[in-house]
Design an enzyme around this catalytic site. Structure first.
Site, PDB file in Angstrom:
ATOM      1  N   SER A   1      -5.989   3.885   4.015  1.00  7.49           N
ATOM      2  CA  SER A   1      -5.509   2.936   3.015  1.00  7.49           C
ATOM      3  C   SER A   1      -6.638   2.324   2.198  1.00  7.49           C
ATOM      4  O   SER A   1      -6.632   1.125   1.882  1.00  7.49           O
ATOM      5  CB  SER A   1      -4.679   1.832   3.686  1.00  7.49           C
ATOM      6  OG  SER A   1      -3.771   1.265   2.779  1.00  7.49           O
TER       7      SER A   1
ATOM      8  N   LYS B   1       0.235   3.913  -2.667  1.00  2.18           N
ATOM      9  CA  LYS B   1      -0.766   4.979  -2.579  1.00  2.18           C
ATOM     10  C   LYS B   1      -0.145   6.368  -2.436  1.00  2.18           C
ATOM     11  O   LYS B   1      -0.811   7.377  -2.711  1.00  2.18           O
ATOM     12  CB  LYS B   1      -1.733   4.675  -1.445  1.00  2.18           C
ATOM     13  CG  LYS B   1      -2.629   3.484  -1.766  1.00  2.18           C
ATOM     14  CD  LYS B   1      -3.301   2.893  -0.542  1.00  2.18           C
ATOM     15  CE  LYS B   1      -4.140   1.680  -0.967  1.00  2.18           C
ATOM     16  NZ  LYS B   1      -4.507   0.817   0.156  1.00  2.18           N
TER      17      LYS B   1
ATOM     18  N   SER C   1       0.782  -1.242   0.000  1.00  2.00           N
ATOM     19  CA  SER C   1       0.000   0.000   0.000  1.00  2.00           C
ATOM     20  C   SER C   1       0.811   1.289   0.000  1.00  2.00           C
ATOM     21  O   SER C   1       0.223   2.375  -0.125  1.00  2.00           O
ATOM     22  CB  SER C   1      -0.955   0.014   1.202  1.00  2.00           C
ATOM     23  OG  SER C   1      -2.057  -0.815   0.948  1.00  2.00           O
TER      24      SER C   1
END
Length: 400
Positions: free
Chosen positions: A125, A73, A70
């Site tokens: 997230s 991102k 993640s």
């Protein structure tokens, strides 16, 4: 014989004058190059970078391609901020609503401001927020991946990164390096909107079907127990292990730490803490300021063309010398080259201005002489022509 000898000395001098500047450039180092302490780190790949200068202060396998999870991102967020309008209303698709993994529980048909989606993407997230952003900006996740990678390569300058999606769920070709993630983060934190989101520890969230307070998943951002933390993003998928990007600053330096593929979450935080401790204890950022003046051994004067940050050891005395090629060489106490700074020769500027002035002056003189020349010819011709016409007129009158 002496003339023959002098001839070859002159030839050798000319050759050296061309080689020497290149040799100096080749020896330039890109890092502060402190005798590195051996840090006991769990992560497969790590990097510690000065956020201002970009100099690498510590690294381990930093060019190894690994899945990022993640922390992808971070890149999606800065891309959306720069390429989209954060006030746009984004309509959530069924595809975004049904994405796997962590979510902010968007509903199909729900209209959400782009900025709010970016906040949900970073703080909680949200994979669904990532897909909604991608579809809004590019029409589909597939097209977004193409646009996204082009942006990262062309505008951010990464070399070993390829992202297949906006959220970091595992795909075989979804890979980056610790070095590239540091570059992406360094680029992103130059944007105030991104910085504000990146350092948010909690945010009230009013969704169509989900009202809550988002709590940042990055422990060091959320708990604020480590002095100087300014932002961060964590990640995890089974294939990537635990990943972490964190920024921190204190009085003399701002740092970016990236860790990839730790077995346990605690290990990624321990590694980040160890990297920050190392950076804050050993380094500080200094600057060469725009328009600072320097002189070389031949009394030629130079000016710095732009502000340039560099990293040096804590309390280190530095030397600044102008190279034969006209660059400023910043050296540490052990004569290692820390950085090179582009200079502009003052005399060249003055000569150029003088030449421009002389050209203008010469043109004025030429124009003036041209006018004088024209007058010197036209006036007599006009006088003669006038007399001739007068005589003709006179004789015509007499005939009459």
């Amino acid at each position: 014989m002496k003339k023959f000898y002098l001839k070859y000395v002159l030839i050798a001098f000319v050759i050296c004058s061309f080689i020497l500047p290149k040799t100096i450039k080749a020896e330039t180092e890109t890092t502060a190059n402190l005798e590195k302490e051996h840090l006991h780190l769990y992560s497969e790949a790590v990097i510690l970078v000065d956020a201002e200068s970009g100099q690498i202060l510590y690294e381990k396998n930093s060019k190894e391609k690994l899945p990022p999870a993640s922390i992808t991102k971070i890149a999606t967020a800065i891309y959306a901020i720069e390429k989209g309008n954060i006030n746009d209303l984004v309509t959530v698709s069924e595809n975004a609503r049904n994405v796997d993994g962590t979510r902010v529980y968007l509903e199909a048909g729900e209209k959400v401001p782009l900025k709010k989606l970016i906040q949900g993407l970073i703080i909680n997230s949200g994979n669904d927020a990532g897909v909604a952003i991608a579809e809004h900006l590019s029409g589909s996740v597939e097209q977004f991946a193409e646009d996204f990678n082009e942006f990262l390569q062309q505008e951010v300058g990464v070399q070993n990164t390829h992202f297949s999606n906006p959220h970091g769920l595992y795909e075989t070709e979804h890979l980056t390096t610790a070095e590239d993630m540091a570059k992406i983060t360094q680029y992103a934190i130059q944007n105030q909107t991104f910085r504000d989101i990146f350092q948010t520890s909690e945010l009230k969230w009013d969704g169509e079907t989900w009202d809550t307070t988002l709590i940042n998943h990055h422990e060091m951002v959320r708990d604020k127990e480590y002095e100087g933390i300014t932002g961060g993003k964590n990640g995890f998928v089974q294939e990537a292990g635990f990943t972490l990007v964190t920024t921190a600053e204190r009085e003399n330096i701002s740092l970016i730490a990236v860790t990839l593929n730790s077995m346990y979450s605690e290990q990624s935080y321990e590694d980040t803490t160890a990297l920050f401790n190392y950076g804050f204890e050993h380094f500080e950022t200094d600057q060469v300021l725009r328009n600072e003046k320097y002189t070389d051994g031949f009394e030629h004067s130079y000016l710095v063309t732009e502000d340039t940050s560099f990293t040096k050891r804590q309390g280190e005395t530095i030397e600044k010398d102008v190279s034969p090629s006209g660059d400023l060489i910043v050296k540490g106490e052990d004569q290692r080259i820390i950085t090179e700074v582009e200079l502009d020769q003052v005399e060249n500027k003055e000569k150029n201005e003088q030449m421009k002035s002389e050209i203008v002056t010469n043109e004025d003189v030429v124009n003036q002489k041209r006018e004088e020349y024209h007058l010197s010819i036209i006036v007599p011709i006009a006088v003669v022509t006038g007399l001739f016409v007068s005589l003709l007129f006179y004789f015509q009158i007499r005939k009459v």
